[in-house]
Design an enzyme around this catalytic site. Structure first.
Site, short mmCIF file in Angstrom:
data_model
loop_
_atom_site.label_atom_id
_atom_site.label_comp_id
_atom_site.label_asym_id
_atom_site.label_seq_id
_atom_site.Cartn_x
_atom_site.Cartn_y
_atom_site.Cartn_z
CG ASP A 271 0.10 0.84 -14.64
OD1 ASP A 271 0.92 1.23 -15.49
OD2 ASP A 271 0.38 0.63 -13.44
CE LYS A 278 1.69 -2.42 -14.04
NZ LYS A 278 2.51 -2.57 -12.83
CD GLU A 350 0.92 4.03 -13.11
OE1 GLU A 350 2.02 3.45 -12.97
OE2 GLU A 350 -0.14 3.59 -12.64
NE ARG A 352 5.31 6.00 -6.97
CZ ARG A 352 6.07 5.11 -6.35
NH1 ARG A 352 7.21 5.48 -5.79
NH2 ARG A 352 5.69 3.84 -6.27
N1 BES Z 1 -0.79 0.00 -10.45
C1 BES Z 1 0.48 -0.44 -10.01
C2 BES Z 1 0.44 -1.08 -8.63
C3 BES Z 1 -0.19 -2.44 -8.58
C4 BES Z 1 0.47 -3.54 -9.08
C5 BES Z 1 -1.42 -2.60 -8.00
C6 BES Z 1 -0.11 -4.79 -9.00
C7 BES Z 1 -2.01 -3.84 -7.91
C8 BES Z 1 -1.36 -4.94 -8.42
C9 BES Z 1 1.45 0.74 -9.93
O1 BES Z 1 1.26 1.71 -10.90
C10 BES Z 1 2.81 0.19 -10.13
O2 BES Z 1 3.07 -0.31 -11.19
N2 BES Z 1 3.64 0.27 -9.11
C11 BES Z 1 4.96 -0.26 -9.16
C12 BES Z 1 5.88 0.73 -8.49
C13 BES Z 1 7.34 0.42 -8.67
C14 BES Z 1 7.74 0.62 -10.11
C15 BES Z 1 8.13 1.33 -7.78
C16 BES Z 1 4.97 -1.59 -8.44
O3 BES Z 1 4.28 -1.71 -7.44
O4 BES Z 1 5.63 -2.50 -8.90
ZN ZN Z 2 -0.62 1.90 -11.63
MN MN Z 3 2.32 1.28 -12.70
#
Ligand code: BES
Ligand code: ZN
Ligand code: MN
Length: 503
Positions: A271, A278, A350, A352
């Site tokens: 991801d 990110k 992504e 969800r």
């Molecule tokens: N895979 C990540 C969530 C995550 C982040 C898990 C860090 C473990 C450690 C997920 O896909 C994500 O990026 N979520 C975002 C959602 C936001 C954009 C609403 C998040 O948590 O920042």
């Molecule tokens: Zn993710």
């Molecule tokens: Mn993500």
């Protein structure tokens, strides 16, 4: 490494090492007292002199103890009665295993007389020993040129009374099945993104089906998903040169006609965040973003090993989230398998998107319950830290069974509310919903998004973002929540057996 149950008398056991306990203030356990008697008061001498105190964390290896066939005795401090909670017991099992491993011995007998845990449950104590000992012996070397030294410890026996032997043997079988599922989940999650791709996850599922007659597998490629209309899942993988996959494993342990339970795993093999890229720090850890998928693979293996009389469908939504010229962009609108449209305001939300299509797909199995497992939100780490899995559900009885299963399996979850009031955070001016709901309650709004695709069945969501892996020196996958899921299925099987023959 093999586990077995043995019976006494302890003085006659032939082994490299007997592990016994001493309680706080030097109080000998029953087995310690038996050894003390055979050894002419040797242990009592050591407690009187203060060389053995029984304090929690104490370890003493004794050699050539008179009156025994065993070569060594490892004395463990059990501490006070209030120091026997799950977390203490786990520390103790880890410490014992570490010592046995470092001593390079081949066989050991664990004779703790049930005193190391405050839960008076021989099955649970025995199973936990097996699970935690195995977890401590786990070593990852798949991508190292120098392979890990083989573990010398070949046999660990647990000393139980004859009355408890049958119960203990059941606990061993379940414990080994769960430990293997946990190791399998860790193995696949620890692999880097350049090896563990969506197609690789599919290969692991195919391998499972080759190993177990009770498991059948079906892999959907992008053309098949396109045909079905899985616009959300496909949008996530669009920017990647690795094709997305929908992986379906079917375990049949009950009558073919019986409705299955479904497990749905988020399988983002890397991801990056996509166009909503990110930040660079620790981005490598996003190879663990398929931890939900890993726990589904692990649980399917455990289930097949335990031959549970249930039907279970394991579904993995696998994709790689990359930025590219053809990648999905913020503001893009996609049509999901359900027909509902989604405005993708952030391509990093992504998980969800792949899950919503997999959850709609699960409907075709007419499931009794559906549980999705996902490293879904960073917000879950803020809410619950690295201890608890986040749990949200549209059915309180299902939520309660999962909370109980997590408690029993020492793989705990904590429930967050799924109130309708949160739903409006997902309002969109251009589509049926947006894929993000702002910073407040990020774990809840992610679950709210999923809840719009799970109205047809009893559903629970497990957010494992905080528990699926460890960072820092101990960086690595944990295999959570295979124990919770295995326990949930064990409980279902038990209820069913209880109901079937009305005993
Ligand atoms: N895979 C990540 C969530 C995550 C982040 C898990 C860090 C473990 C450690 C997920 O896909 C994500 O990026 N979520 C975002 C959602 C936001 C954009 C609403 C998040 O948590 O920042
Ligand atoms: Zn993710
Ligand atoms: Mn993500």
């Amino acid at each position: 490494m093999d586990f077995e149950i043995v019976n006494g008398p302890v003085t006659e056991l032939e082994t490299d090492c007997i592990v016994i306990g001493i309680e706080a203030e030097g109080k000998l356990s029953p087995t310690a007292a038996e050894i003390d008697k055979a050894a002419g008061g040797y242990l009592n001498e050591l407690t009187t002199s203060g060389d053995l105190t029984g304090k929690a964390g104490e370890q003493q290896m004794l050699f050539k103890v008179p009156g025994l066939n065993a070569r060594r005795v490892l004395v463990i401090g059990l501490g006070k009665a209030e120091e026997r909670k799950d977390r203490h017991y786990r520390k103790l099992v880890t410490a014992i295993t570490g010592t046995l491993k470092r001593s390079g011995i081949a066989s050991a007998v664990i004779a703790l007389d049930g005193l190391a845990s405050d839960q008076d449950d021989t099955y649970r104590q025995t199973r936990q020993f097996v699970e935690w000992c195995s977890a401590e012996l786990y070593q990852y070397d798949a991508t190292k040129s120098k392979k890990a030294d083989p573990i010398k410890l070949e046999k660990v026996a647990l000393l139980l009374s004859e009355d408890d032997t049958e119960l203990g043997e059941g606990a061993l079988l379940d414990g080994v099945a769960i430990a293997n599922g946990v190791s399998a989940a860790r193995d696949v999650a620890n692999l880097p993104g350049n090896i563990c791709t969506p197609s690789y996850l599919a290969e692991r599922a195919i391998a499972l089906a080759e190993n177990y007659e009770t498991i059948k597998v079906e892999i959907l490629d992008e053309a098949q998903m396109e045909e079905l209309g899985m616009g959300a899942l496909l949008a996530v993988g669009r920017g990647s040169s690795q094709p997305s996959r929908l992986i379906v494993m079917r375990y049949t342990g009950a009558d073919k006609e019986e409705q299955p339970h479904a497990l749905v795993g988020k399988g983002i093999t890397f991801d990056t965040g996509g166009i909503s890229l990110k930040p660079g720090a620790d981005m490598d850890e996003m190879k663990f973003d398929m931890g939900g998928a890993a726990s589904v693979l692990g649980t399917m293996e455990t289930l097949a090993e335990m031959h549970l009389p249930l039907n279970v469908v394991g579904i993995i939504a696998a994709a790689e989230n990359m930025p590219a010229g053809n990648a999905v962009k913020p503001g893009d609108i996609v049509t999901t398998l359900s027909g509902k449209t989604v405005e993708i305001l952030n391509t990093d939300a992504e998980g969800r998107l792949v899950l919503c299509d997999a959850l709609s797909y699960a409907e075709r199995y007419n499931p009794q319950s559906v549980i999705d497992i996902a490293t879904l939100t960073g917000a879950c780490i803020i809410a619950l830290g690295h201890q608890a899995t986040g749990l949200l559900s549209n059915d309180q009885a299902l939520a309660d069974s999962l909370l109980d299963a997590g408690e029993y399996a020492a793989d705990r979850a904590w429930q967050l509310p799924l109130w309708d009031e949160f739903q409006e955070q997902l309002d969109s001016n251009f589509a049926d919903m947006a894929n993000i709901g702002g910073r407040p309650g990020g774990t809840i709004t992610a679950a709210c998004f999923l809840s719009r695709f799970t109205e047809q069945y009893r559903w629970a969501h497990l957010d494992i973002a905080g528990v699926a892996w460890k960072s820092g020196k101990q960086k690595g996958a944990t295999g959570r929540c295979v124990p919770l899921l295995a326990q949930y299925l064990l409980d279902l099987a038990e209820q069913k057996e209880g109901g079937d023959d009305a005993e």
